[in-house]
Motif scaffolding. Sequence first.
Motif, PDB file in Angstrom:
ATOM      1  N   ALA A  94      21.853  -0.985  54.369  1.00 62.18           N
ATOM      2  CA  ALA A  94      21.607  -0.208  55.574  1.00 62.18           C
ATOM      3  C   ALA A  94      22.305   1.141  55.452  1.00 62.18           C
ATOM      4  CB  ALA A  94      22.123  -0.964  56.799  1.00 62.18           C
ATOM      5  N   VAL A  95      21.771   2.145  56.118  1.00 65.58           N
ATOM      6  CA  VAL A  95      22.361   3.478  56.104  1.00 65.58           C
ATOM      7  C   VAL A  95      23.451   3.549  57.166  1.00 65.58           C
ATOM      8  CG1 VAL A  95      21.919   5.930  56.455  1.00 65.58           C
ATOM      9  CG2 VAL A  95      20.239   4.520  55.245  1.00 65.58           C
ATOM     10  N   ASP A  96      24.658   3.887  56.743  1.00 66.68           N
ATOM     11  CA  ASP A  96      25.796   3.934  57.663  1.00 66.68           C
ATOM     12  C   ASP A  96      25.963   5.294  58.336  1.00 66.68           C
ATOM     13  OD1 ASP A  96      27.066   1.218  57.126  1.00 66.68           O
ATOM     14  OD2 ASP A  96      26.933   2.032  55.098  1.00 66.68           O
ATOM     15  N   ALA A  97      25.499   6.359  57.673  1.00 67.25           N
ATOM     16  CA  ALA A  97      25.651   7.692  58.249  1.00 67.25           C
ATOM     17  C   ALA A  97      24.613   8.637  57.668  1.00 67.25           C
ATOM     18  CB  ALA A  97      27.050   8.242  57.988  1.00 67.25           C
ATOM     19  N   VAL A  98      24.258   9.634  58.455  1.00 71.17           N
ATOM     20  CA  VAL A  98      23.378  10.723  58.017  1.00 71.17           C
ATOM     21  C   VAL A  98      24.103  12.035  58.261  1.00 71.17           C
ATOM     22  CG1 VAL A  98      21.292  12.025  58.597  1.00 71.17           C
ATOM     23  CG2 VAL A  98      21.168   9.550  58.315  1.00 71.17           C
ATOM     24  N   LEU A  99      24.087  12.893  57.269  1.00 71.83           N
ATOM     25  CA  LEU A  99      24.663  14.236  57.371  1.00 71.83           C
ATOM     26  C   LEU A  99      23.571  15.266  57.151  1.00 71.83           C
ATOM     27  CD1 LEU A  99      27.069  16.268  57.441  1.00 71.83           C
ATOM     28  CD2 LEU A  99      27.284  15.910  54.968  1.00 71.83           C
ATOM     29  N   ALA A 100      23.560  16.306  57.967  1.00 75.94           N
ATOM     30  CA  ALA A 100      22.619  17.414  57.778  1.00 75.94           C
ATOM     31  C   ALA A 100      23.356  18.717  58.059  1.00 75.94           C
ATOM     32  CB  ALA A 100      21.412  17.276  58.706  1.00 75.94           C
ATOM     33  N   THR A 101      23.535  19.550  57.029  1.00 77.64           N
ATOM     34  CA  THR A 101      24.227  20.827  57.204  1.00 77.64           C
ATOM     35  C   THR A 101      23.266  21.969  56.942  1.00 77.64           C
ATOM     36  OG1 THR A 101      25.022  20.884  54.909  1.00 77.64           O
ATOM     37  CG2 THR A 101      26.424  19.804  56.514  1.00 77.64           C
TER      38      THR A 101
END
Length: 239
Positions: free
Chosen positions: A124-131
């Motif tokens: 499962a994906v624990d976090a998403v980052l978008a900069t």
Amino acid sequence: MDSIRSTLEARMEPEDAQAFYGRWARLYDVIARRTPGIPALRRRAAAACRLEAGDTVVEMGCGTGANLPYLREQVGPEGTVIGIDFTGPVLERAHELTSEYDNVHVVRGDATRPPLARLDDETAVDAVLATFVVGMLADSAGAVDDWCDLVGPGGHVVLANAARSEEWYAPPVNAVFRAIVVLSTPPTTKLRYENDPHVRLDEKIDAAHTRLRERSVAIADETHVFGVVRLTGGRLETS
């Protein structure tokens, strides 16, 4: 790792944007890594993801990979880092700079239709980052909704974006910011716009950060780099 790779499916973006960002890949890489204050911001954004060893994190619009080493520090060698971007030459640069890590994967795809669907039950994906990404999207708030759905309850979504400063010294800072936005908006040969790109950028960023706050139960809001960069981190409600 092979099962993760097999679930990733790249999608293409319009060729004009591909060509524009492809031509400037190495220059963007220098700016992304060497601009004063930006490396510290990237480390802070990675920390805001609240990752633990062994976690899985996805960066939407990873560019030349400037954030990926920081994310890898957070998840350790047991975790998984996936960077998604739509531009081939940009991803080639990201691959070069992260090739020493066997748990960092760069994938060609669209951040609004990420080429993964929770991967599998065990990853499962624990976090998403978008900069510095949501300002490029037609529906920035809708993209944030999709990223929140991908992470699911208890996970984290972190946004960092450049918008006009609201500090007391804002006028000269914002003048420089507007020039940078115009020069980085394809095509760069266009001198006059029907609607100022920096105004549209602000609107998209405001919409995205507002939506993340609405979807989150724990929120961190910060400003960096003369008030130009806004960082919002949110933890999604647990089920």
